[in-house]
Design a protein around this motif. Sequence first.
Motif, PDB file in Angstrom:
ATOM      1  N   SER A   1      83.515  58.088  26.922  1.00 66.74           N
ATOM      2  CA  SER A   1      82.587  58.963  26.206  1.00 66.74           C
ATOM      3  C   SER A   1      81.219  58.301  26.291  1.00 66.74           C
ATOM      4  O   SER A   1      81.034  57.176  25.812  1.00 66.74           O
ATOM      5  CB  SER A   1      83.019  59.115  24.742  1.00 66.74           C
ATOM      6  OG  SER A   1      82.110  59.925  24.040  1.00 66.74           O
ATOM      7  N   VAL A   2      80.268  58.969  26.939  1.00 60.68           N
ATOM      8  CA  VAL A   2      79.035  58.305  27.347  1.00 60.68           C
ATOM      9  C   VAL A   2      77.810  58.925  26.692  1.00 60.68           C
ATOM     10  O   VAL A   2      77.667  60.147  26.611  1.00 60.68           O
ATOM     11  CB  VAL A   2      78.878  58.358  28.884  1.00 60.68           C
ATOM     12  CG1 VAL A   2      77.586  57.675  29.318  1.00 60.68           C
ATOM     13  CG2 VAL A   2      80.068  57.690  29.558  1.00 60.68           C
ATOM     14  N   HIS A   3      76.924  58.028  26.223  1.00 61.28           N
ATOM     15  CA  HIS A   3      75.584  58.417  25.780  1.00 61.28           C
ATOM     16  C   HIS A   3      74.610  58.037  26.877  1.00 61.28           C
ATOM     17  O   HIS A   3      74.619  56.908  27.373  1.00 61.28           O
ATOM     18  CB  HIS A   3      75.218  57.685  24.482  1.00 61.28           C
ATOM     19  CG  HIS A   3      73.750  57.741  24.148  1.00 61.28           C
ATOM     20  ND1 HIS A   3      73.137  58.887  23.708  1.00 61.28           N
ATOM     21  CD2 HIS A   3      72.777  56.783  24.203  1.00 61.28           C
ATOM     22  CE1 HIS A   3      71.857  58.644  23.491  1.00 61.28           C
ATOM     23  NE2 HIS A   3      71.614  57.374  23.782  1.00 61.28           N
ATOM     24  N   VAL A   4      73.770  58.973  27.306  1.00 62.61           N
ATOM     25  CA  VAL A   4      72.831  58.739  28.398  1.00 62.61           C
ATOM     26  C   VAL A   4      71.409  58.960  27.894  1.00 62.61           C
ATOM     27  O   VAL A   4      71.091  59.990  27.300  1.00 62.61           O
ATOM     28  CB  VAL A   4      73.113  59.672  29.596  1.00 62.61           C
ATOM     29  CG1 VAL A   4      72.121  59.394  30.727  1.00 62.61           C
ATOM     30  CG2 VAL A   4      74.541  59.484  30.088  1.00 62.61           C
ATOM     31  N   ASP A   5      70.559  57.966  28.142  1.00 64.59           N
ATOM     32  CA  ASP A   5      69.139  58.057  27.803  1.00 64.59           C
ATOM     33  C   ASP A   5      68.375  57.383  28.928  1.00 64.59           C
ATOM     34  O   ASP A   5      68.161  56.173  28.905  1.00 64.59           O
ATOM     35  CB  ASP A   5      68.867  57.365  26.465  1.00 64.59           C
ATOM     36  CG  ASP A   5      67.398  57.457  26.053  1.00 64.59           C
ATOM     37  OD1 ASP A   5      66.630  58.171  26.735  1.00 64.59           O
ATOM     38  OD2 ASP A   5      67.018  56.810  25.059  1.00 64.59           O
ATOM     39  N   GLY A   6      67.967  58.165  29.933  1.00 63.58           N
ATOM     40  CA  GLY A   6      67.301  57.572  31.080  1.00 63.58           C
ATOM     41  C   GLY A   6      68.258  56.629  31.798  1.00 63.58           C
ATOM     42  O   GLY A   6      69.408  56.973  32.071  1.00 63.58           O
ATOM     43  N   PRO A   7      67.822  55.403  32.112  1.00 61.14           N
ATOM     44  CA  PRO A   7      68.710  54.459  32.792  1.00 61.14           C
ATOM     45  C   PRO A   7      69.738  53.831  31.859  1.00 61.14           C
ATOM     46  O   PRO A   7      70.644  53.140  32.319  1.00 61.14           O
ATOM     47  CB  PRO A   7      67.742  53.394  33.318  1.00 61.14           C
ATOM     48  CG  PRO A   7      66.612  53.421  32.339  1.00 61.14           C
ATOM     49  CD  PRO A   7      66.459  54.857  31.930  1.00 61.14           C
TER      50      PRO A   7
ATOM     51  N   LEU B   1      88.055  60.382  18.734  1.00 61.68           N
ATOM     52  CA  LEU B   1      87.528  59.243  17.987  1.00 61.68           C
ATOM     53  C   LEU B   1      86.480  58.508  18.820  1.00 61.68           C
ATOM     54  O   LEU B   1      85.459  58.069  18.296  1.00 61.68           O
ATOM     55  CB  LEU B   1      88.662  58.290  17.612  1.00 61.68           C
ATOM     56  CG  LEU B   1      88.255  57.053  16.789  1.00 61.68           C
ATOM     57  CD1 LEU B   1      87.578  57.469  15.502  1.00 61.68           C
ATOM     58  CD2 LEU B   1      89.484  56.197  16.503  1.00 61.68           C
ATOM     59  N   ALA B   2      86.725  58.402  20.131  1.00 57.45           N
ATOM     60  CA  ALA B   2      85.742  57.757  21.001  1.00 57.45           C
ATOM     61  C   ALA B   2      84.426  58.515  20.977  1.00 57.45           C
ATOM     62  O   ALA B   2      83.346  57.920  20.938  1.00 57.45           O
ATOM     63  CB  ALA B   2      86.283  57.665  22.428  1.00 57.45           C
ATOM     64  N   SER B   3      84.508  59.837  20.992  1.00 57.24           N
ATOM     65  CA  SER B   3      83.303  60.659  20.940  1.00 57.24           C
ATOM     66  C   SER B   3      82.560  60.456  19.626  1.00 57.24           C
ATOM     67  O   SER B   3      81.333  60.363  19.596  1.00 57.24           O
ATOM     68  CB  SER B   3      83.673  62.127  21.125  1.00 57.24           C
ATOM     69  OG  SER B   3      82.534  62.951  21.044  1.00 57.24           O
ATOM     70  N   ARG B   4      83.311  60.371  18.542  1.00 53.09           N
ATOM     71  CA  ARG B   4      82.684  60.147  17.239  1.00 53.09           C
ATOM     72  C   ARG B   4      81.980  58.795  17.198  1.00 53.09           C
ATOM     73  O   ARG B   4      80.846  58.671  16.715  1.00 53.09           O
ATOM     74  CB  ARG B   4      83.766  60.217  16.152  1.00 53.09           C
ATOM     75  CG  ARG B   4      83.381  59.600  14.815  1.00 53.09           C
ATOM     76  CD  ARG B   4      82.463  60.500  13.995  1.00 53.09           C
ATOM     77  NE  ARG B   4      82.024  59.840  12.783  1.00 53.09           N
ATOM     78  CZ  ARG B   4      82.759  59.678  11.687  1.00 53.09           C
ATOM     79  NH1 ARG B   4      84.020  60.127  11.660  1.00 53.09           N
ATOM     80  NH2 ARG B   4      82.257  59.081  10.625  1.00 53.09           N
ATOM     81  N   ILE B   5      82.652  57.768  17.703  1.00 49.94           N
ATOM     82  CA  ILE B   5      82.055  56.430  17.700  1.00 49.94           C
ATOM     83  C   ILE B   5      80.800  56.415  18.565  1.00 49.94           C
ATOM     84  O   ILE B   5      79.775  55.821  18.203  1.00 49.94           O
ATOM     85  CB  ILE B   5      83.078  55.394  18.208  1.00 49.94           C
ATOM     86  CG1 ILE B   5      84.255  55.294  17.229  1.00 49.94           C
ATOM     87  CG2 ILE B   5      82.423  54.030  18.392  1.00 49.94           C
ATOM     88  CD1 ILE B   5      85.391  54.440  17.729  1.00 49.94           C
ATOM     89  N   ARG B   6      80.877  57.078  19.719  1.00 44.89           N
ATOM     90  CA  ARG B   6      79.714  57.133  20.607  1.00 44.89           C
ATOM     91  C   ARG B   6      78.522  57.777  19.913  1.00 44.89           C
ATOM     92  O   ARG B   6      77.386  57.304  19.998  1.00 44.89           O
ATOM     93  CB  ARG B   6      80.084  57.884  21.878  1.00 44.89           C
ATOM     94  CG  ARG B   6      78.963  57.960  22.914  1.00 44.89           C
ATOM     95  CD  ARG B   6      78.324  59.331  22.929  1.00 44.89           C
ATOM     96  NE  ARG B   6      79.311  60.364  23.150  1.00 44.89           N
ATOM     97  CZ  ARG B   6      79.094  61.652  22.910  1.00 44.89           C
ATOM     98  NH1 ARG B   6      77.937  62.047  22.412  1.00 44.89           N
ATOM     99  NH2 ARG B   6      80.040  62.555  23.120  1.00 44.89           N
ATOM    100  N   ARG B   7      78.760  58.861  19.181  1.00 48.56           N
ATOM    101  CA  ARG B   7      77.660  59.528  18.479  1.00 48.56           C
ATOM    102  C   ARG B   7      77.070  58.634  17.400  1.00 48.56           C
ATOM    103  O   ARG B   7      75.850  58.601  17.197  1.00 48.56           O
ATOM    104  CB  ARG B   7      78.159  60.839  17.863  1.00 48.56           C
ATOM    105  CG  ARG B   7      78.570  61.903  18.873  1.00 48.56           C
ATOM    106  CD  ARG B   7      78.679  63.276  18.224  1.00 48.56           C
ATOM    107  NE  ARG B   7      79.593  63.293  17.091  1.00 48.56           N
ATOM    108  CZ  ARG B   7      80.886  63.532  17.172  1.00 48.56           C
ATOM    109  NH1 ARG B   7      81.435  63.764  18.356  1.00 48.56           N
ATOM    110  NH2 ARG B   7      81.646  63.552  16.091  1.00 48.56           N
ATOM    111  N   GLU B   8      77.948  57.903  16.687  1.00 45.90           N
ATOM    112  CA  GLU B   8      77.465  57.015  15.628  1.00 45.90           C
ATOM    113  C   GLU B   8      76.604  55.899  16.220  1.00 45.90           C
ATOM    114  O   GLU B   8      75.549  55.553  15.676  1.00 45.90           O
ATOM    115  CB  GLU B   8      78.655  56.413  14.869  1.00 45.90           C
ATOM    116  CG  GLU B   8      79.474  57.415  14.074  1.00 45.90           C
ATOM    117  CD  GLU B   8      78.789  57.824  12.771  1.00 45.90           C
ATOM    118  OE1 GLU B   8      77.830  57.132  12.366  1.00 45.90           O
ATOM    119  OE2 GLU B   8      79.221  58.826  12.175  1.00 45.90           O
ATOM    120  N   VAL B   9      77.064  55.332  17.324  1.00 49.98           N
ATOM    121  CA  VAL B   9      76.300  54.258  17.965  1.00 49.98           C
ATOM    122  C   VAL B   9      74.955  54.780  18.461  1.00 49.98           C
ATOM    123  O   VAL B   9      73.904  54.170  18.246  1.00 49.98           O
ATOM    124  CB  VAL B   9      77.104  53.645  19.131  1.00 49.98           C
ATOM    125  CG1 VAL B   9      76.239  52.677  19.932  1.00 49.98           C
ATOM    126  CG2 VAL B   9      78.336  52.926  18.603  1.00 49.98           C
TER     127      VAL B   9
END
Length: 618
Positions: free
Chosen positions: A155-161, A175-183
Amino acid sequence: MASPSLPTAPSAYHTTLLTAQDCREHVHLIIGSNPLAASRVSQSLTVGAKPILIAPVESDMTLIAADSQHNQKRELHHSLANYISSGALTHLDRHFTDEDLTRLGRSEVDNVVDAVFVTEHDQSLAERVSALCKRKRIPVNVLDNPALCSFSLLSVHVDGPLQIGVTTNGRGCKLASRIRREVASALPKGLGAACARLGDVRRRIITEDAEARTAAESAIAAAVNEGVDDSIDQSATFNKLVTELDVQAEAAKTRRMRWLAQVCEYWPLKKLVEITDDDVESILKAYPGFSSDNSSASPQPVSPGAVSEGGTSTTTTTASNGRIGRIFLAGSGPGHPDLLTRATYKAIQSADLILADKLVPSGVLDMIPRRTPVSIARKFPGNADRAQEELLEQALEGVRAGKTVLRLKQGDPFIYGRGGEEVAFFREHGLGDRVVVLPGITSSLSAPLFAGIPATQRDVSDQVLICTGTGKKGKPPVPPEYVGSRTVVFLMALHRIGGLVKELTARLEEVDGVAEVQEKQRTLWPLDTPCAVIERATCPDQRVIRTTLRYVEQAIEQEGSRPPGLLVVGRACEVLYTPKQEGQPWVVEDGQFKDLDFEESLGLSLDSTSGVAHTGAA
């Protein structure tokens, strides 16, 4: 030194090796026609791969009945149809065949495909494709069947590079998606752009400085640059002291790269986001790189405020009403903002200008009102003295202009914080009566506490000694002798841990006169003396390495550096901790510091089963 090869204790859970692949021009085979197949196509296209879809469909896109599941033709998802019509996706309107794995790939890899995604709920097909791929060492991912997968997507968060991936290793994608959003929500806006900007600066420094280097000098620079491998922590020599001779020679050739590395490691993320192109130009001019004309030059002064929050420079002025300001010299504690004294917190809220050391953590800097200009010390190996002068010059300008200036330090200002030197400096400039010193909780005593190490304990340790591991101008200090009932805390020592251990456990070779007699009488430290390396104490990423003097150098070299850190040596290190794995040379406890949530706990847990721990093999 020779050491036994010891096994590493198995992890309580199976974990995977997380990697980042450059998939440009790779061929991804996607089997299926459902929304997941469309998602896989989108992901492949985003990273520059060439997806090939294998899915039998009717020309009119209708779902038809079939004799068996293998021969069933399904409706094509509308996103897939759009990709096909735009030419971005190659579609093979048929069933998968074994030969597809070795005929549809790139010619440079003998037509073998680079990865396979099975998106249909067809157990027989999934098992067949998985077995073929594993036999041919082709990465394969199967829907909802981890046992058939050789890799999984995060589950990936992308912001430019910047990409941040999270996985629960098959234990719950939601749960991975939830953790990714929190981070991701906790990161400052614009961090991806900051990564891109700092990456451009890094490439620029490498290019400009390389033009004037010989082959030998390039090898020196390579050791400082340390590549771009994100999996490698800072090396044990990250904060290695640069002596005057170094500055005049090789170190001057890598000055700007050292500065950039220190900025990326120490500056708060919010501060990194605020760096502008003008700030970068100002700093690069202030700290010139290596050339035939400036190889031995010292860094030139930087205009105060060049990288301050306001982004404006100041000039030396006197307040129009003749009022002289005040200077608060305050300690910010070991790291956690809840460990600030009330006096220091009030000083932060009321100051007109804040001059902070680079080690002051982001949690403390976040308390500074946005209206207040902030300058962070540009201290890096080879520039510490000049950076100190810059801060003192800014402080003088501010107080003479009638401002309340806060010199914010980590820990306690009078415990290896150069606080006494600064008070003397202001006295020399006639401002002694305008200085107020505020104490802070020193990390030399609080870091052991949060690592579960009582500095004193009856029948174990009846005295505490706080030492520096690095003397003035980089000279090794006189090592303390061994006293069995003493706990010794070394600050500023991890960058030269090998030298320190040697000095503690063996006779010094170069001593003269009275010192030679004292050295012969000094009791040496046993190599089996327990010790602990405590890094980023009271911060969320606090790490503790428990070992002995025999293995501490190897442990730091293998585990990497996470500055700032300190070394605790003595029997007190094992009072409340007993190694679970007999014979293991060291144990690493990562992420075991609990936040200071007073509704649940005070943050100190002596239960070594919490958090993440692993053992090291020598």
